[in-house]
Motif scaffolding. Sequence first.
Motif, PDB file in Angstrom:
ATOM      1  N   UNK A 175      29.204  39.087  12.638  1.00  0.00           N
ATOM      2  CA  UNK A 175      27.968  39.872  12.687  1.00  0.00           C
ATOM      3  C   UNK A 175      27.597  40.319  14.096  1.00  0.00           C
ATOM      4  N   UNK A 176      28.104  39.601  15.111  1.00  0.00           N
ATOM      5  CA  UNK A 176      27.753  39.940  16.487  1.00  0.00           C
ATOM      6  C   UNK A 176      28.692  40.981  17.111  1.00  0.00           C
ATOM      7  N   UNK A 177      29.678  41.429  16.358  1.00  0.00           N
ATOM      8  CA  UNK A 177      30.579  42.469  16.870  1.00  0.00           C
ATOM      9  C   UNK A 177      30.012  43.828  16.460  1.00  0.00           C
ATOM     10  N   UNK A 178      29.622  44.679  17.411  1.00  0.00           N
ATOM     11  CA  UNK A 178      29.028  45.974  17.068  1.00  0.00           C
ATOM     12  C   UNK A 178      30.021  46.869  16.323  1.00  0.00           C
ATOM     13  N   UNK A 179      29.493  47.641  15.382  1.00  0.00           N
ATOM     14  CA  UNK A 179      30.339  48.547  14.613  1.00  0.00           C
ATOM     15  C   UNK A 179      31.025  49.555  15.527  1.00  0.00           C
ATOM     16  N   UNK A 180      30.329  50.019  16.542  1.00  0.00           N
ATOM     17  CA  UNK A 180      30.935  50.981  17.459  1.00  0.00           C
ATOM     18  C   UNK A 180      32.153  50.393  18.161  1.00  0.00           C
ATOM     19  N   UNK A 181      32.103  49.093  18.470  1.00  0.00           N
ATOM     20  CA  UNK A 181      33.261  48.474  19.119  1.00  0.00           C
ATOM     21  C   UNK A 181      34.409  48.329  18.130  1.00  0.00           C
ATOM     22  N   UNK A 182      34.098  48.049  16.856  1.00  0.00           N
ATOM     23  CA  UNK A 182      35.144  48.044  15.830  1.00  0.00           C
ATOM     24  C   UNK A 182      35.820  49.412  15.781  1.00  0.00           C
ATOM     25  N   UNK A 183      35.023  50.466  15.825  1.00  0.00           N
ATOM     26  CA  UNK A 183      35.592  51.816  15.789  1.00  0.00           C
ATOM     27  C   UNK A 183      36.491  52.054  16.993  1.00  0.00           C
ATOM     28  N   UNK A 184      36.088  51.539  18.152  1.00  0.00           N
ATOM     29  CA  UNK A 184      36.930  51.674  19.344  1.00  0.00           C
ATOM     30  C   UNK A 184      38.282  51.000  19.134  1.00  0.00           C
ATOM     31  N   UNK A 185      38.265  49.799  18.530  1.00  0.00           N
ATOM     32  CA  UNK A 185      39.508  49.081  18.259  1.00  0.00           C
ATOM     33  C   UNK A 185      40.369  49.863  17.268  1.00  0.00           C
ATOM     34  N   UNK A 186      39.758  50.378  16.218  1.00  0.00           N
ATOM     35  CA  UNK A 186      40.502  51.166  15.230  1.00  0.00           C
ATOM     36  C   UNK A 186      41.099  52.415  15.884  1.00  0.00           C
ATOM     37  N   UNK A 187      40.385  53.010  16.825  1.00  0.00           N
ATOM     38  CA  UNK A 187      40.912  54.186  17.533  1.00  0.00           C
ATOM     39  C   UNK A 187      42.164  53.827  18.327  1.00  0.00           C
ATOM     40  N   UNK A 188      42.134  52.680  19.006  1.00  0.00           N
ATOM     41  CA  UNK A 188      43.310  52.235  19.752  1.00  0.00           C
ATOM     42  C   UNK A 188      44.491  52.039  18.803  1.00  0.00           C
ATOM     43  N   UNK A 189      44.235  51.408  17.672  1.00  0.00           N
ATOM     44  CA  UNK A 189      45.291  51.185  16.681  1.00  0.00           C
ATOM     45  C   UNK A 189      45.896  52.523  16.249  1.00  0.00           C
ATOM     46  N   UNK A 190      45.044  53.466  15.931  1.00  0.00           N
ATOM     47  CA  UNK A 190      45.508  54.774  15.470  1.00  0.00           C
ATOM     48  C   UNK A 190      46.318  55.508  16.546  1.00  0.00           C
ATOM     49  N   UNK A 191      45.908  55.354  17.788  1.00  0.00           N
ATOM     50  CA  UNK A 191      46.549  56.087  18.877  1.00  0.00           C
ATOM     51  C   UNK A 191      47.813  55.401  19.405  1.00  0.00           C
ATOM     52  N   UNK A 192      48.164  54.256  18.835  1.00  0.00           N
ATOM     53  CA  UNK A 192      49.408  53.555  19.199  1.00  0.00           C
ATOM     54  C   UNK A 192      50.194  53.255  17.914  1.00  0.00           C
ATOM     55  N   UNK A 193      50.648  54.294  17.228  1.00  0.00           N
ATOM     56  CA  UNK A 193      51.272  54.102  15.914  1.00  0.00           C
ATOM     57  C   UNK A 193      52.617  53.398  15.968  1.00  0.00           C
ATOM     58  N   UNK A 194      53.161  53.207  17.174  1.00  0.00           N
ATOM     59  CA  UNK A 194      54.432  52.479  17.292  1.00  0.00           C
ATOM     60  C   UNK A 194      54.258  50.986  17.020  1.00  0.00           C
ATOM     61  N   UNK A 195      53.031  50.504  17.080  1.00  0.00           N
ATOM     62  CA  UNK A 195      52.741  49.094  16.834  1.00  0.00           C
ATOM     63  C   UNK A 195      52.160  48.898  15.434  1.00  0.00           C
ATOM     64  N   UNK A 196      52.317  47.694  14.901  1.00  0.00           N
ATOM     65  CA  UNK A 196      51.692  47.294  13.642  1.00  0.00           C
ATOM     66  C   UNK A 196      50.649  46.232  13.956  1.00  0.00           C
ATOM     67  N   UNK A 197      49.424  46.425  13.492  1.00  0.00           N
ATOM     68  CA  UNK A 197      48.311  45.540  13.827  1.00  0.00           C
ATOM     69  C   UNK A 197      47.866  44.764  12.588  1.00  0.00           C
ATOM     70  N   UNK A 198      47.650  43.465  12.766  1.00  0.00           N
ATOM     71  CA  UNK A 198      47.212  42.582  11.688  1.00  0.00           C
ATOM     72  C   UNK A 198      45.818  42.036  12.026  1.00  0.00           C
ATOM     73  N   UNK A 199      44.867  42.277  11.133  1.00  0.00           N
ATOM     74  CA  UNK A 199      43.497  41.793  11.304  1.00  0.00           C
ATOM     75  C   UNK A 199      43.203  40.821  10.169  1.00  0.00           C
TER      76      UNK A 199
END
Length: 250
Positions: A92-116
């Motif tokens: 609950x203490x992780x801001x949604x905007x920061x989640x979006x930032x993380x998802x953006x990094x994931x999307x912009x590095x498609x050579x990697x596979x990310x597990x959440x």
Amino acid sequence: MATNSAIEWTEVTWNPVTGCDRVAAGCDNCYALSLAKRLKAMGAEKYQNDGDPRTSGPGFGVTVHPASLTQPYRWRGSKVVFVNSMSDLFHAKVPVDFMRDIFDVVRETPQHTYQVLTKRAHRMARLADKLDWPDNLWMGVSVESFDAVDRIDHLRATPAAVRFLSCEPLLSALPNLDLREIDWVIAGGESGPRARPMDPAWVEDIRDQCVSADVAFFFKQWGGRTPKANGRELDGRTWDDMPDLSAAVG
């Protein structure tokens, strides 16, 4: 740099968020909480924010680290990345905007596979339509006991390209799991000086359910005082199935 991981089902860990709070029985002997305490004593910069002593501990207050967002762009080759091994992205203490930032990094590095992986499946499901889910992100929920099986329905509500369950530390039998739209199941016993025992029949039943449902099954460990104390063979072999990486890597 990425941190090489001893976790058998991933390659490296990436922690743009650190810190958490105990919310379920599976958290009782949290390895990350103990590790954070040691890292704080060593002066590690990410672990100087203390959490609530009732649910967290020294060095384990939830903290976002914007500077860590640039790390994946510098990694060479393709990696399988466990995101927030020292936290829970849907806390609950992780801001949604920061989640979006993380998802953006994931999307912009498609050579990697990310597990959440999360125990906070309710918040994950509530926010699912507010996030733009990259194809190279695998989303999982912890299902350590029968009390946590409702998390599977919340996982199915997400548009993740790959959905997985982590039944570790496995604390009870999990009969009749609904594995529709689930791609992968990890199971394993608890490790550490207070490790709770795991009945082999629980693991065998989960394995059999996965085989019947054509779901990839990964057996991580039997557990004990150390993670490798009792090995990881089940019925005379290791079980290392994973989803098809090519389905998630662009």
